[in-house]
Design a protein around this motif. Structure first.
Motif, PDB file in Angstrom:
ATOM      1  N   LEU A 123      58.800  46.154  43.169  1.00 23.39           N
ATOM      2  CA  LEU A 123      60.202  45.982  42.773  1.00 23.39           C
ATOM      3  C   LEU A 123      60.639  44.525  42.836  1.00 23.39           C
ATOM      4  O   LEU A 123      61.795  44.211  42.562  1.00 23.39           O
ATOM      5  CB  LEU A 123      61.109  46.829  43.662  1.00 23.39           C
ATOM      6  CG  LEU A 123      60.976  48.341  43.499  1.00 23.39           C
ATOM      7  CD1 LEU A 123      61.762  49.055  44.605  1.00 23.39           C
ATOM      8  CD2 LEU A 123      61.455  48.778  42.144  1.00 23.39           C
ATOM      9  N   LYS A 162      55.328  49.164  47.339  1.00 21.85           N
ATOM     10  CA  LYS A 162      56.454  49.630  46.525  1.00 21.85           C
ATOM     11  C   LYS A 162      57.557  48.555  46.487  1.00 21.85           C
ATOM     12  O   LYS A 162      58.139  48.313  45.436  1.00 21.85           O
ATOM     13  CB  LYS A 162      56.991  50.954  47.044  1.00 21.85           C
ATOM     14  CG  LYS A 162      55.996  52.098  46.865  1.00 21.85           C
ATOM     15  CD  LYS A 162      56.600  53.406  47.302  1.00 21.85           C
ATOM     16  CE  LYS A 162      55.665  54.558  47.050  1.00 21.85           C
ATOM     17  NZ  LYS A 162      55.354  54.797  45.666  1.00 21.85           N
ATOM     18  N   ARG A 196      65.774  55.409  48.905  1.00 25.57           N
ATOM     19  CA  ARG A 196      66.087  55.454  47.475  1.00 25.57           C
ATOM     20  C   ARG A 196      67.410  54.757  47.193  1.00 25.57           C
ATOM     21  O   ARG A 196      67.516  53.955  46.271  1.00 25.57           O
ATOM     22  CB  ARG A 196      66.156  56.901  46.979  1.00 25.57           C
ATOM     23  CG  ARG A 196      66.481  56.948  45.504  1.00 25.57           C
ATOM     24  CD  ARG A 196      66.409  58.298  44.879  1.00 25.57           C
ATOM     25  NE  ARG A 196      66.499  59.396  45.821  1.00 25.57           N
ATOM     26  CZ  ARG A 196      66.886  60.606  45.505  1.00 25.57           C
ATOM     27  NH1 ARG A 196      67.227  60.888  44.280  1.00 25.57           N
ATOM     28  NH2 ARG A 196      66.938  61.554  46.399  1.00 25.57           N
ATOM     29  N   LYS A 197      68.411  55.022  48.013  1.00 25.68           N
ATOM     30  CA  LYS A 197      69.741  54.468  47.771  1.00 25.68           C
ATOM     31  C   LYS A 197      69.775  52.942  47.971  1.00 25.68           C
ATOM     32  O   LYS A 197      70.294  52.212  47.133  1.00 25.68           O
ATOM     33  CB  LYS A 197      70.746  55.139  48.710  1.00 25.68           C
ATOM     34  CG  LYS A 197      72.192  54.753  48.440  1.00 25.68           C
ATOM     35  CD  LYS A 197      73.138  55.677  49.157  1.00 25.68           C
ATOM     36  CE  LYS A 197      73.472  55.144  50.525  1.00 25.68           C
ATOM     37  NZ  LYS A 197      74.476  55.945  51.236  1.00 25.68           N
ATOM     38  N   ARG A 198      69.204  52.469  49.064  1.00 20.36           N
ATOM     39  CA  ARG A 198      69.278  51.042  49.388  1.00 20.36           C
ATOM     40  C   ARG A 198      68.257  50.192  48.636  1.00 20.36           C
ATOM     41  O   ARG A 198      68.517  49.027  48.347  1.00 20.36           O
ATOM     42  CB  ARG A 198      69.052  50.822  50.886  1.00 20.36           C
ATOM     43  CG  ARG A 198      70.131  51.386  51.760  1.00 20.36           C
ATOM     44  CD  ARG A 198      69.846  51.073  53.201  1.00 20.36           C
ATOM     45  NE  ARG A 198      70.745  51.817  54.070  1.00 20.36           N
ATOM     46  CZ  ARG A 198      70.843  51.626  55.371  1.00 20.36           C
ATOM     47  NH1 ARG A 198      70.097  50.711  55.953  1.00 20.36           N
ATOM     48  NH2 ARG A 198      71.670  52.344  56.087  1.00 20.36           N
ATOM     49  N   HIS A 199      67.078  50.765  48.393  1.00 18.99           N
ATOM     50  CA  HIS A 199      65.980  49.949  47.889  1.00 18.99           C
ATOM     51  C   HIS A 199      65.366  50.466  46.592  1.00 18.99           C
ATOM     52  O   HIS A 199      64.392  49.896  46.105  1.00 18.99           O
ATOM     53  CB  HIS A 199      64.889  49.826  48.956  1.00 18.99           C
ATOM     54  CG  HIS A 199      65.385  49.239  50.242  1.00 18.99           C
ATOM     55  ND1 HIS A 199      65.719  47.907  50.375  1.00 18.99           N
ATOM     56  CD2 HIS A 199      65.635  49.805  51.450  1.00 18.99           C
ATOM     57  CE1 HIS A 199      66.137  47.680  51.616  1.00 18.99           C
ATOM     58  NE2 HIS A 199      66.091  48.815  52.285  1.00 18.99           N
ATOM     59  N   ASN A 200      65.909  51.557  46.073  1.00 22.96           N
ATOM     60  CA  ASN A 200      65.421  52.139  44.815  1.00 22.96           C
ATOM     61  C   ASN A 200      63.941  52.543  44.910  1.00 22.96           C
ATOM     62  O   ASN A 200      63.179  52.385  43.960  1.00 22.96           O
ATOM     63  CB  ASN A 200      65.646  51.181  43.642  1.00 22.96           C
ATOM     64  CG  ASN A 200      65.662  51.907  42.324  1.00 22.96           C
ATOM     65  OD1 ASN A 200      66.011  53.078  42.255  1.00 22.96           O
ATOM     66  ND2 ASN A 200      65.266  51.227  41.267  1.00 22.96           N
ATOM     67  N   LYS A 220      60.727  42.668  45.616  1.00 26.95           N
ATOM     68  CA  LYS A 220      61.434  42.384  46.877  1.00 26.95           C
ATOM     69  C   LYS A 220      60.514  41.728  47.853  1.00 26.95           C
ATOM     70  O   LYS A 220      59.343  41.787  47.808  1.00 26.95           O
ATOM     71  CB  LYS A 220      61.992  43.682  47.465  1.00 26.95           C
ATOM     72  CG  LYS A 220      63.071  44.272  46.578  1.00 26.95           C
ATOM     73  CD  LYS A 220      63.728  45.431  47.257  1.00 26.95           C
ATOM     74  CE  LYS A 220      64.840  45.957  46.376  1.00 26.95           C
ATOM     75  NZ  LYS A 220      65.693  46.876  47.005  1.00 26.95           N
ATOM     76  N   GLU A 271      61.406  55.612  45.506  1.00 23.74           N
ATOM     77  CA  GLU A 271      61.226  57.062  45.497  1.00 23.74           C
ATOM     78  C   GLU A 271      59.999  57.415  46.342  1.00 23.74           C
ATOM     79  O   GLU A 271      58.946  56.800  46.186  1.00 23.74           O
ATOM     80  CB  GLU A 271      61.005  57.566  44.069  1.00 23.74           C
ATOM     81  CG  GLU A 271      62.195  57.358  43.148  1.00 23.74           C
ATOM     82  CD  GLU A 271      63.304  58.374  43.372  1.00 23.74           C
ATOM     83  OE1 GLU A 271      63.049  59.433  43.972  1.00 23.74           O
ATOM     84  OE2 GLU A 271      64.427  58.084  42.944  1.00 23.74           O
TER      85      GLU A 271
END
Length: 85
Positions: free
Chosen positions: A83, A79, A51-55, A85, A57
């Motif tokens: 996003l 996922k 969650r922190k590095r790649h958003n 990526k 959930e």
């Protein structure tokens, strides 16, 4: 992001969370907890870092999807793609 890139992203998180673990010979189709000394807190740290590095959930109900590197790639790659990526 390809499945191999997704696996690499997960491995980078594991390397940061469990720096004493040798991740060089992990089998991608075997449960991570069967190959490494990961406890439930380590697993939660992996989810939090996603969650922190790649958003990304990961709902608790989906945690079993992250059992092995292959299952992580199958679950997380769409996922990452969503996003951009």
């Amino acid at each position: 992001m390809t499945k191999d890139e997704t696996k690499q992203a997960v491995l980078e998180i594991i390397a940061d969370i469990a720096p004493d673990e040798d991740i060089s010979n992990l089998k991608s189709d075997v449960r991570l907890r069967d190959q490494m000394q990961l406890d439930s807190m380590d697993f939660l740290d992996i989810v939090m870092e996603l969650r922190k590095r790649h958003n990304i959930e990961v709902p608790e109900a989906d945690y079993p999807q992250l059992a092995s590197l292959d299952s992580c790639a199958d679950y997380l790659t769409p996922k990452f793609t969503a996003l951009g990526k």
